[in-house]
Design a protein around this motif. Structure first.
Motif, PDB file in Angstrom:
ATOM      1  N   PRO A 138      76.924 -22.273-153.066  1.00 31.43           N
ATOM      2  CA  PRO A 138      77.095 -23.257-154.182  1.00 31.43           C
ATOM      3  C   PRO A 138      75.706 -23.887-154.732  1.00 31.43           C
ATOM      4  CG  PRO A 138      78.391 -23.955-152.188  1.00 31.43           C
ATOM      5  CD  PRO A 138      77.692 -22.801-151.872  1.00 31.43           C
ATOM      6  N   GLU A 139      74.942 -24.044-154.005  1.00 27.82           N
ATOM      7  CA  GLU A 139      73.882 -24.559-154.686  1.00 27.82           C
ATOM      8  C   GLU A 139      72.941 -23.491-155.353  1.00 27.82           C
ATOM      9  OE1 GLU A 139      70.728 -27.881-152.917  1.00 27.82           O
ATOM     10  OE2 GLU A 139      71.447 -26.158-151.448  1.00 27.82           O
ATOM     11  N   ARG A 140      72.930 -22.333-154.952  1.00 28.03           N
ATOM     12  CA  ARG A 140      72.430 -21.115-155.525  1.00 28.03           C
ATOM     13  C   ARG A 140      72.995 -20.988-157.042  1.00 28.03           C
ATOM     14  NH1 ARG A 140      72.956 -16.960-151.845  1.00 28.03           N
ATOM     15  NH2 ARG A 140      70.698 -17.760-151.113  1.00 28.03           N
ATOM     16  N   ARG A 141      74.416 -20.899-157.174  1.00 26.25           N
ATOM     17  CA  ARG A 141      75.227 -20.793-158.142  1.00 26.25           C
ATOM     18  C   ARG A 141      74.654 -22.121-159.143  1.00 26.25           C
ATOM     19  NH1 ARG A 141      80.837 -19.503-155.615  1.00 26.25           N
ATOM     20  NH2 ARG A 141      80.558 -17.213-154.985  1.00 26.25           N
ATOM     21  N   ARG A 158      65.493 -19.501-153.150  1.00 22.68           N
ATOM     22  CA  ARG A 158      65.079 -19.818-151.447  1.00 22.68           C
ATOM     23  C   ARG A 158      66.331 -20.738-150.856  1.00 22.68           C
ATOM     24  NH1 ARG A 158      59.718 -22.068-154.009  1.00 22.68           N
ATOM     25  NH2 ARG A 158      58.504 -20.119-153.466  1.00 22.68           N
ATOM     26  N   THR A 159      67.353 -21.016-151.716  1.00 21.99           N
ATOM     27  CA  THR A 159      68.446 -21.755-150.855  1.00 21.99           C
ATOM     28  C   THR A 159      69.473 -20.822-149.878  1.00 21.99           C
ATOM     29  OG1 THR A 159      70.343 -23.382-150.988  1.00 21.99           O
ATOM     30  CG2 THR A 159      70.019 -21.835-153.004  1.00 21.99           C
ATOM     31  N   MET A 190      60.817 -19.622-140.048  1.00 21.14           N
ATOM     32  CA  MET A 190      60.735 -19.281-141.503  1.00 21.14           C
ATOM     33  C   MET A 190      59.806 -18.199-141.789  1.00 21.14           C
ATOM     34  SD  MET A 190      61.316 -21.557-144.680  1.00 21.14           S
ATOM     35  CE  MET A 190      62.682 -22.120-143.858  1.00 21.14           C
ATOM     36  N   PRO A 191      60.259 -16.919-141.968  1.00 19.07           N
ATOM     37  CA  PRO A 191      59.003 -15.985-142.223  1.00 19.07           C
ATOM     38  C   PRO A 191      58.011 -16.222-143.201  1.00 19.07           C
ATOM     39  CG  PRO A 191      61.529 -15.063-142.710  1.00 19.07           C
ATOM     40  CD  PRO A 191      61.393 -16.793-142.498  1.00 19.07           C
ATOM     41  N   ASP A 192      58.350 -16.708-144.132  1.00 20.58           N
ATOM     42  CA  ASP A 192      57.322 -17.115-145.456  1.00 20.58           C
ATOM     43  C   ASP A 192      56.392 -18.053-145.176  1.00 20.58           C
ATOM     44  OD1 ASP A 192      58.917 -18.792-146.124  1.00 20.58           O
ATOM     45  OD2 ASP A 192      59.403 -18.008-148.075  1.00 20.58           O
ATOM     46  N   GLY A 193      56.592 -18.802-143.883  1.00 26.66           N
ATOM     47  CA  GLY A 193      55.785 -19.950-143.789  1.00 26.66           C
ATOM     48  C   GLY A 193      55.998 -21.190-144.700  1.00 26.66           C
ATOM     49  N   ARG A 194      57.186 -21.047-145.369  1.00 26.13           N
ATOM     50  CA  ARG A 194      57.274 -22.439-146.099  1.00 26.13           C
ATOM     51  C   ARG A 194      58.349 -23.276-145.301  1.00 26.13           C
ATOM     52  NH1 ARG A 194      58.766 -19.167-151.641  1.00 26.13           N
ATOM     53  NH2 ARG A 194      57.951 -17.267-150.555  1.00 26.13           N
ATOM     54  N   PRO A 195      58.288 -24.601-145.675  1.00 27.77           N
ATOM     55  CA  PRO A 195      59.040 -25.461-144.842  1.00 27.77           C
ATOM     56  C   PRO A 195      60.497 -25.443-145.316  1.00 27.77           C
ATOM     57  CG  PRO A 195      57.643 -26.814-146.484  1.00 27.77           C
ATOM     58  CD  PRO A 195      57.310 -25.375-146.675  1.00 27.77           C
ATOM     59  N   ALA A 196      61.428 -25.869-144.317  1.00 19.53           N
ATOM     60  CA  ALA A 196      62.856 -25.767-144.912  1.00 19.53           C
ATOM     61  C   ALA A 196      63.013 -26.735-145.878  1.00 19.53           C
ATOM     62  CB  ALA A 196      63.752 -25.982-143.721  1.00 19.53           C
ATOM     63  N   GLY A 197      63.834 -26.561-146.815  1.00 25.39           N
ATOM     64  CA  GLY A 197      64.317 -27.663-148.083  1.00 25.39           C
ATOM     65  C   GLY A 197      63.377 -27.254-149.077  1.00 25.39           C
ATOM     66  N   ARG A 198      62.485 -26.358-148.930  1.00 23.37           N
ATOM     67  CA  ARG A 198      61.687 -26.357-150.181  1.00 23.37           C
ATOM     68  C   ARG A 198      62.507 -25.920-151.368  1.00 23.37           C
ATOM     69  NH1 ARG A 198      56.138 -24.499-151.605  1.00 23.37           N
ATOM     70  NH2 ARG A 198      56.501 -24.437-153.858  1.00 23.37           N
ATOM     71  N   HIS A 199      63.583 -25.464-151.498  1.00 21.50           N
ATOM     72  CA  HIS A 199      64.215 -25.289-152.587  1.00 21.50           C
ATOM     73  C   HIS A 199      64.443 -26.559-153.297  1.00 21.50           C
ATOM     74  CE1 HIS A 199      67.526 -26.203-149.886  1.00 21.50           C
ATOM     75  NE2 HIS A 199      68.087 -26.407-151.019  1.00 21.50           N
ATOM     76  N   ARG A 200      64.647 -27.707-152.591  1.00 17.99           N
ATOM     77  CA  ARG A 200      65.065 -28.811-153.209  1.00 17.99           C
ATOM     78  C   ARG A 200      63.676 -29.251-154.029  1.00 17.99           C
ATOM     79  NH1 ARG A 200      67.587 -29.662-148.175  1.00 17.99           N
ATOM     80  NH2 ARG A 200      69.865 -29.541-148.628  1.00 17.99           N
ATOM     81  N   LEU A 201      62.376 -29.085-153.668  1.00 22.81           N
ATOM     82  CA  LEU A 201      61.436 -29.399-154.225  1.00 22.81           C
ATOM     83  C   LEU A 201      61.210 -28.636-155.531  1.00 22.81           C
ATOM     84  CD1 LEU A 201      58.546 -30.723-154.681  1.00 22.81           C
ATOM     85  CD2 LEU A 201      57.501 -29.128-152.988  1.00 22.81           C
ATOM     86  N   ASP A 202      61.381 -27.235-155.348  1.00 21.05           N
ATOM     87  CA  ASP A 202      61.624 -26.620-156.548  1.00 21.05           C
ATOM     88  C   ASP A 202      62.656 -26.963-157.731  1.00 21.05           C
ATOM     89  OD1 ASP A 202      59.645 -24.956-155.707  1.00 21.05           O
ATOM     90  OD2 ASP A 202      61.011 -23.279-154.659  1.00 21.05           O
ATOM     91  N   ARG A 223      63.141 -23.245-166.270  1.00 20.93           N
ATOM     92  CA  ARG A 223      63.823 -22.013-165.999  1.00 20.93           C
ATOM     93  C   ARG A 223      63.166 -21.310-164.635  1.00 20.93           C
ATOM     94  NH1 ARG A 223      64.148 -20.272-170.559  1.00 20.93           N
ATOM     95  NH2 ARG A 223      62.267 -19.093-170.507  1.00 20.93           N
ATOM     96  N   SER A 224      62.071 -21.284-164.627  1.00 19.30           N
ATOM     97  CA  SER A 224      61.270 -20.560-163.457  1.00 19.30           C
ATOM     98  C   SER A 224      61.478 -21.413-162.294  1.00 19.30           C
ATOM     99  CB  SER A 224      59.711 -20.480-163.852  1.00 19.30           C
ATOM    100  OG  SER A 224      59.262 -20.126-162.934  1.00 19.30           O
ATOM    101  N   ALA A 225      61.292 -22.736-162.270  1.00 21.45           N
ATOM    102  CA  ALA A 225      61.478 -23.542-161.263  1.00 21.45           C
ATOM    103  C   ALA A 225      62.869 -23.439-160.469  1.00 21.45           C
ATOM    104  CB  ALA A 225      60.928 -24.986-161.279  1.00 21.45           C
ATOM    105  N   HIS A 226      63.795 -23.551-161.301  1.00 24.44           N
ATOM    106  CA  HIS A 226      65.318 -23.486-161.192  1.00 24.44           C
ATOM    107  C   HIS A 226      65.634 -22.120-160.531  1.00 24.44           C
ATOM    108  CE1 HIS A 226      66.395 -27.280-162.476  1.00 24.44           C
ATOM    109  NE2 HIS A 226      66.250 -26.952-163.931  1.00 24.44           N
TER     110      HIS A 226
END
Length: 58
Positions: free
Chosen positions: A44-47, A39-40, A1-13, A30-33
């Motif tokens: 389909p999840e992005r949409r 990040r995903t 992961m190039p930015d150092g964030r853990p996989a699945g971080r989009h779920r936390l957001d 809105r900002s978190a979504h």
């Protein structure tokens, strides 16, 4: 992961967006979504996340 964030971080957001959304803080939600959508890797999840963010746009 190039930015150092853990996989699945989009779920936390996404959860971070849901909580203020239920509390009425549309800007934070809105900002978190949108952050989660960026990040995903799932289209389909992005949409879904972008649709939730757009629904909160005035």
């Amino acid at each position: 992961m190039p930015d150092g964030r853990p996989a699945g971080r989009h779920r936390l957001d996404a959860v971070t967006g849901h909580l203020p959304e239920t509390a009425g803080d549309r800007d934070a939600a809105r900002s978190a979504h949108r952050s989660a959508a960026r990040r995903t890797t799932s289209l389909p999840e992005r949409r879904h996340l972008e649709a939730r963010a757009n629904r909160l746009t005035p």
